[in-house]
Design an enzyme around this catalytic site. Structure first.
Site, PDB file in Angstrom:
ATOM      1  N   ASP A  19      15.123   5.711  -0.054  1.00 44.76           N
ATOM      2  CA  ASP A  19      13.785   6.506   0.087  1.00 44.76           C
ATOM      3  C   ASP A  19      14.549   8.232  -0.209  1.00 44.76           C
ATOM      4  OD1 ASP A  19      11.933   4.623  -0.338  1.00 44.76           O
ATOM      5  OD2 ASP A  19      11.637   4.659   1.780  1.00 44.76           O
ATOM      6  N   GLY A  45      12.267   0.351   0.722  1.00 45.98           N
ATOM      7  CA  GLY A  45      11.834  -0.898  -0.079  1.00 45.98           C
ATOM      8  C   GLY A  45      10.906  -1.804   0.806  1.00 45.98           C
ATOM      9  N   SER A 229      -6.042   3.492   9.733  1.00 46.86           N
ATOM     10  CA  SER A 229      -6.437   3.897  10.914  1.00 46.86           C
ATOM     11  C   SER A 229      -7.918   3.129  11.415  1.00 46.86           C
ATOM     12  CB  SER A 229      -6.632   5.482  10.839  1.00 46.86           C
ATOM     13  OG  SER A 229      -7.680   5.585  10.214  1.00 46.86           O
ATOM     14  N   GLY A 231      -8.132  -0.167  11.370  1.00 50.41           N
ATOM     15  CA  GLY A 231      -7.756  -1.514  12.045  1.00 50.41           C
ATOM     16  C   GLY A 231      -7.594  -2.669  10.776  1.00 50.41           C
ATOM     17  N   ASP A 258       4.130  -2.334   5.958  1.00 54.60           N
ATOM     18  CA  ASP A 258       5.420  -3.239   5.911  1.00 54.60           C
ATOM     19  C   ASP A 258       5.680  -3.811   7.288  1.00 54.60           C
ATOM     20  OD1 ASP A 258       5.779  -3.108   3.123  1.00 54.60           O
ATOM     21  OD2 ASP A 258       7.124  -1.079   3.675  1.00 54.60           O
TER      22      ASP A 258
END
Length: 307
Positions: A19, A45, A229, A231, A258
């Site tokens: 990144d 990734g 945010s 949930g 992730d």
């Protein structure tokens, strides 16, 4: 069920992306040059993020994927060794470079990302055949859609044939075949992917309906729709449960989904119920937004339990 001795708790088939992150006040308009406020490089990734998240959550973790023979590939190899993630089925490709991602992060942590897969696109069903023993000796297989789809399907088929629990994170979005539910136990889209999969807007009064629809059509056991945010919503066995959000001060949401997927896979492998695993994963996802980058932001089990 899988009678093979479990060498690993979680096996992740997925991507490697270096990144190259720009911080900016907003996304640039077409044709516009916009001055940024910062630049950082991170290992990321979706695949490797989720593997690190699972390992840090306490799971014995292995990864299947492909790196270039460039310096980015060397950095990933060193990191995976440090995280004690098995790399016996991570190939080094001399003809394609390691994948790269180019996120733009705005104030408040929102981000948009361009990915250039490179070596990731060379992961093939033949690699899955070579990794069949690794997959069959794992408790959970976790996959995403940053690799060629035929390769992801081959892995899901292999896992299903050996009774391995399968988790699909359908990101980035692709249309899924009607029979995918035969091979997926748990599907975990975010709200954007859930909208793309169902054609329904994922606002608060539709989230439970969407989760039930996805659980009924695209998975054998459950769907978990992550709502940032707000949930998450879990649908399983005709019932839905709301997973409350954790209040944090977000600085970068790049790896939050992730972290959620990797942590959930780790806890399912440990024997938690889906609701317990999703609650744990919700805390992991929230904590990941409190740090910059993807791999560096994946939280450890003690941090998640404290949250």
């Amino acid at each position: 069920m899988n009678d093979t001795p479990h060498a690993f708790d979680v096996c992740v088939l997925g991507s490697f992306m270096k990144d190259l992150v720009a911080q900016a006040p907003r996304r640039p308009q077409p044709g516009e040059t916009l001055r940024g406020s910062g630049f950082r490089e991170f290992l990321g990734g979706k695949g490797v993020n989720q593997a690190v998240a699972a390992a840090r959550a306490g799971a014995r973790t292995a990864m299947i994927g492909r790196l270039g023979t460039d310096r980015h590939g060397d950095e990933f190899a060193e990191m995976l060794a440090a995280e004690k993630i098995d790399t016996s089925q991570v190939q080094r490709d001399p003809t394609a470079g390691t994948g790269v991602g180019l996120p733009v992060v705005e104030p408040g942590g929102g981000n948009s990302i361009i990915i250039v897969p490179r070596a990731n696109d060379a992961v093939s069903p033949a690699d899955i055949d070579a990794a069949a023993t690794l997959i069959s000796s794992s408790k959970v297989l976790l996959v995403q859609l940053e690799l060629p789809f035929e390769t992801v399907l081959a892995a899901l088929h292999t896992a299903r044939s050996h009774g391995v629990t399968t988790i699909l994170n359908p990101a980035p979005y692709l249309p899924l075949p009607a029979d995918i539910a035969e091979f997926v136990d748990v599907i975990i889209p975010n709200e954007v992917e859930a909208e793309q999969l169902t054609g329904l807007r994922c606002d608060d009064d539709k989230a439970e309906q969407i989760a039930r629809l996805l659980a009924d059509s695209l998975a054998r056991q459950a769907a978990v729709v992550t709502l940032g945010s707000r949930g998450a919503v879990l649908a399983s066995g005709g019932a839905t449960s709301f997973i409350a959000p954790y209040a944090v001060e977000a600085v970068d949401s790049t790896g939050a989904g992730d972290a959620f997927c990797g942590a959930l896979a780790a806890r399912l492998a440990a024997g938690d119920s889906l609701w317990q695993a999703a609650t744990f994963a919700s805390a992991a996802g929230a904590l990941a937004t409190t740090k910059h980058g993807a791999v560096p932001a994946m939280p450890y089990a003690h941090e998640i339990r404290r949250a």
